[in-house]
Design a protein around this motif. Sequence first.
Motif, PDB file in Angstrom:
ATOM      1  N   SER A  39       0.277  41.252 -37.523  1.00  0.00           N
ATOM      2  CA  SER A  39       0.773  39.827 -37.930  1.00  0.00           C
ATOM      3  C   SER A  39       1.927  39.887 -38.878  1.00  0.00           C
ATOM      4  CB  SER A  39      -0.377  38.917 -38.159  1.00  0.00           C
ATOM      5  OG  SER A  39      -0.879  38.866 -39.489  1.00  0.00           O
ATOM      6  N   LYS A  43       5.774  38.707 -38.201  1.00  0.00           N
ATOM      7  CA  LYS A  43       6.461  37.598 -39.093  1.00  0.00           C
ATOM      8  C   LYS A  43       7.983  38.033 -39.595  1.00  0.00           C
ATOM      9  CE  LYS A  43       5.600  33.613 -41.319  1.00  0.00           C
ATOM     10  NZ  LYS A  43       5.355  32.275 -40.619  1.00  0.00           N
ATOM     11  N   GLY A 150       0.342  38.939 -46.973  1.00  0.00           N
ATOM     12  CA  GLY A 150      -0.659  37.917 -46.392  1.00  0.00           C
ATOM     13  C   GLY A 150      -1.226  37.226 -47.737  1.00  0.00           C
ATOM     14  N   ASN A 151      -1.618  35.713 -47.063  1.00  0.00           N
ATOM     15  CA  ASN A 151      -2.036  34.948 -47.851  1.00  0.00           C
ATOM     16  C   ASN A 151      -3.560  35.185 -48.263  1.00  0.00           C
ATOM     17  OD1 ASN A 151       0.217  33.331 -48.088  1.00  0.00           O
ATOM     18  ND2 ASN A 151      -0.289  32.148 -46.193  1.00  0.00           N
ATOM     19  N   LYS A 152      -4.198  36.317 -47.525  1.00  0.00           N
ATOM     20  CA  LYS A 152      -5.616  36.564 -47.900  1.00  0.00           C
ATOM     21  C   LYS A 152      -5.882  36.984 -49.477  1.00  0.00           C
ATOM     22  CE  LYS A 152      -7.581  40.503 -46.952  1.00  0.00           C
ATOM     23  NZ  LYS A 152      -8.244  41.109 -48.334  1.00  0.00           N
ATOM     24  N   TYR A 154      -4.553  35.810 -52.010  1.00  0.00           N
ATOM     25  CA  TYR A 154      -3.630  34.656 -52.683  1.00  0.00           C
ATOM     26  C   TYR A 154      -3.129  35.193 -54.338  1.00  0.00           C
ATOM     27  CZ  TYR A 154      -2.852  29.714 -53.572  1.00  0.00           C
ATOM     28  OH  TYR A 154      -2.067  28.337 -53.839  1.00  0.00           O
ATOM     29  N   ALA A 176       1.928  34.907 -45.211  1.00  0.00           N
ATOM     30  CA  ALA A 176       1.367  34.949 -43.759  1.00  0.00           C
ATOM     31  C   ALA A 176      -0.027  34.518 -43.688  1.00  0.00           C
ATOM     32  CB  ALA A 176       1.920  36.271 -43.119  1.00  0.00           C
ATOM     33  N   ASP A 177      -0.201  33.544 -42.846  1.00  0.00           N
ATOM     34  CA  ASP A 177      -1.684  33.031 -42.515  1.00  0.00           C
ATOM     35  C   ASP A 177      -2.650  34.360 -42.480  1.00  0.00           C
ATOM     36  OD1 ASP A 177      -0.741  30.411 -42.802  1.00  0.00           O
ATOM     37  OD2 ASP A 177      -0.667  30.305 -40.556  1.00  0.00           O
ATOM     38  N   THR A 178      -3.824  34.223 -43.075  1.00  0.00           N
ATOM     39  CA  THR A 178      -4.747  35.077 -43.262  1.00  0.00           C
ATOM     40  C   THR A 178      -5.403  35.308 -41.567  1.00  0.00           C
ATOM     41  OG1 THR A 178      -5.441  34.498 -45.239  1.00  0.00           O
ATOM     42  CG2 THR A 178      -7.233  35.859 -43.831  1.00  0.00           C
ATOM     43  N   ARG A 180      -8.006  36.613 -39.020  1.00  0.00           N
ATOM     44  CA  ARG A 180      -9.316  36.673 -39.007  1.00  0.00           C
ATOM     45  C   ARG A 180     -10.242  37.113 -37.980  1.00  0.00           C
ATOM     46  NH1 ARG A 180     -11.306  34.056 -43.689  1.00  0.00           N
ATOM     47  NH2 ARG A 180      -9.617  32.695 -44.858  1.00  0.00           N
TER      48      ARG A 180
END
Length: 287
Positions: A39, A43, A150-152, A154, A176-178, A180
Amino acid sequence: MKIIHSIQELRKELHMRRFDKERISFVPTMGNLHEGHISLIHKAAEKADCVVASIFVNPLQFGAHEDLESYPSTPAEDEAQLIETGSVDFLFRPRVEEIYPVGQENHTIVEVPNISDVYCGASRPGHFRGVATIVCKLLNIVQPDFAVFGNKDYQQLMVIRKMVEDLCLPVKIIGADTARAKSGLALSSRNGYLTPEELKIAPNLYKALSQAKEAILEGQADIKGIEARANQFLEQAGLQPDYFDICNGKTLEPALKSDQQLVILAAAYLGKARLIDNIVVNADINA
């Protein structure tokens, strides 16, 4: 996709792309790729004409008793996944000797103060020093217009943003959004350490975060109480909490009642794995 092992060759290739006025985006990874990494590639492809990915397991960010030697490595599968995206122009796979030619002990270190010493930084002393050093070095090698993380992770993302700002590096950092699993578990290379039974337990980390977020949005202002209940929930679910903290989303300082942009950071041990996750909350907890 061209695979490159040397800094000199990568710079030569990217010089030609810049000469053609192409924008370059970059996704650094440690390999053992999963859907979350892919992902990030997508992006990056949205932002630029040329996409560079790197795979390098950075020894400088591992502590003395951490899993450097056992960190999962799947080179053939990684390359196949990157090729399948159709978006990666160059894969940079340097050897340790290429990145640290005079050895890690004699290498210049990049350190972001204060923000690197809490949460994961407290649990893994020196970890963010290693992260900041390798990311700074890779950004200088690639010199991208954009770099995607990745935002995971943070806290890591905030460390990198501050480093880029403080050192005036001409790159835009994109979060980028995590990614899941259907269970809510944040995708991570270290999830491979989990047994089938542990994979059933692991999603409780995200469940604890979601419950805490709901409590805040309902107007509960007892931050310590919310944190305590979350830790109790995790223990009862079979995880060993490392930390569970409600923080200011911009500074990572403990949240105050006046804060409106919050992030809840959590880490817990489960079997051989240490899981991390977070959830952002935009709310006035004094309302």
